[in-house]
Design an enzyme around this catalytic site. Sequence first.
Site, PDB file in Angstrom:
ATOM      1  N   SER A  20       0.205   0.306  -7.115  1.00 15.32           N
ATOM      2  CA  SER A  20       0.832  -0.710  -6.268  1.00 15.32           C
ATOM      3  C   SER A  20       0.920  -2.069  -6.941  1.00 15.32           C
ATOM      4  O   SER A  20       1.938  -2.767  -6.819  1.00 15.32           O
ATOM      5  CB  SER A  20       0.055  -0.837  -4.954  1.00 15.32           C
TER       6      SER A  20
ATOM      7  N   HIS B  96      -2.051  -6.190  -4.924  1.00 11.07           N
ATOM      8  CA  HIS B  96      -0.619  -6.420  -4.723  1.00 11.07           C
ATOM      9  C   HIS B  96      -0.233  -7.843  -5.140  1.00 11.07           C
ATOM     10  O   HIS B  96       0.751  -8.061  -5.849  1.00 11.07           O
ATOM     11  CB  HIS B  96      -0.252  -6.206  -3.254  1.00 11.07           C
TER      12      HIS B  96
END
Length: 525
Positions: free
Chosen positions: A209, A262
């Site tokens: 991610s 992230h």
Amino acid sequence: MENSYAAVASEKEDSQLLGILEEHVAYEPEAILAVIAEIEKRNLQAPNLEQIKQDTLQNLLQREQQLNPEPIGPASLTDKFKDFWGFFVPKRHYFVTPILVNTNIVIFVLLALAGMHVLSPEGEDLVNAGANFGPYTLTGEPWRLFTSMFLHIGIIHLLVNMYALVSIGGALEPLVGRKQFITAYILCGLAGSLASLWWDQQRISAGASGAIFGMFGMFMTMVLLEQRMTWAEKKGMVFNMLGVIALNLVFGLKGGIDNAAHTGGLLLGIAYGAVLMLRSGRYFTQHYNLRGSIVTVALLLGAFVGLYLQIPTENARYLTMLDRFGERETKAMDVMKEMELDATLISGGKYLQGLEQGIALWDESIKDLITLQELSDLGEQQAKEVEILLSYTQLRKTSYTMMRDDIQSNKPWMHQKQQRVLWAIGTYVQELQALRGGEEHESKETESEIPVDVEVDKMETLDPDAKPLFVIDGEPLEQMNLNDVEEIIHPDDVESISVLKGEEAVAKYGEKAQNGVVEIISKQK
């Protein structure tokens, strides 16, 4: 082929490049695009440069369509399968993305075949496979910052990430080229892993991610800075990517999702995209100076190393040692479980080897816990927990040693002294549970039931030939051993026992206490 065109163009003189451009219709489209890229890099003035570039791109597109015409009419099931399969097959301008997708899938399948749960893997399995986990990453295993990028916490996590990777890779890789795409992917993934480590050292972090968020941030930044397109052409793509990024970050606030990774990947991707645009003169291109790329990557890796070294490690060392303590305790207690299942084999010496191994494991834990006590930045609760665990471990070793000696001597091992030691061990377990649960625990009661000889055994870190100083009801008794003390006060008359070591003992009783002090308070007192 495209690299050879670029290499040839880089060796041409300015006048030669301009001459080729004037006769562009006589050359292959790839050769003209390489010449245009070199002219832009050198900031040369060429008439109709932009028009020639657009015409060349159009010619290239028409040629591709002629070579690979689109089917007419509804696609068959076979065609649909081929289109789906195409996501996993490397092509000329879509090469790195399918390799990354396939790598992630293969690793997931191999771990599943090895026993990892496909829907909800255990944290221990993820850590063993190479997940990012502060207690290990910060204590000699920094490679987890990289390996965690290729692990996923269940098949849903994998599928979501691979869909996102295919989406952004199919759009971005043809624009920046293979080298810049894979470089940016790895750097963004490392940035995400570092951010996760800074935010929460106890989180088990895994997944692509961070790298994928970085690619979205990179693409958005490059579109914003590209000077050829108008805002009307840009805004649709920009707002779409902003929406995707914001939605995923908000979704990550619900918990269980590593938003730190992230964010770290996203910020690095934004910065890296800006650097590429500045290097190319704010145009999309696949051709970047090798020296500039090396310098950029070296600077970023240096920054990563600096950030990694600045992360506080005391808590990580504490957690690592506790984790190792748990592993040793589990192994050491195996022999006790076997003895409980079949006590008839105890007198035959079957369990002596297990007890010896257990004693060695308790010894290793005692050394680790003493090392932990020396850490200056431990919190109050952590220090108390280490103190309780040290007492617990020392008593465990005493218990195992008594069992071993009694079995070797063919004596009953579950005698009164062993029972009292086991009871004392239980009180330390209760005290530890109360501490972790935020409850008060009456340690005074615990001390009152522990035999004097057990407390002396806990002072094994001292010189084995030296005698501790015994103090009964405040009166020091020098040059006395344990047997002498038991003649003065019977164990049943002991109210409480406490042990002082090192500077604490010397500060209270002087140099005569340099080998430690055993303070005994009688019930009568």
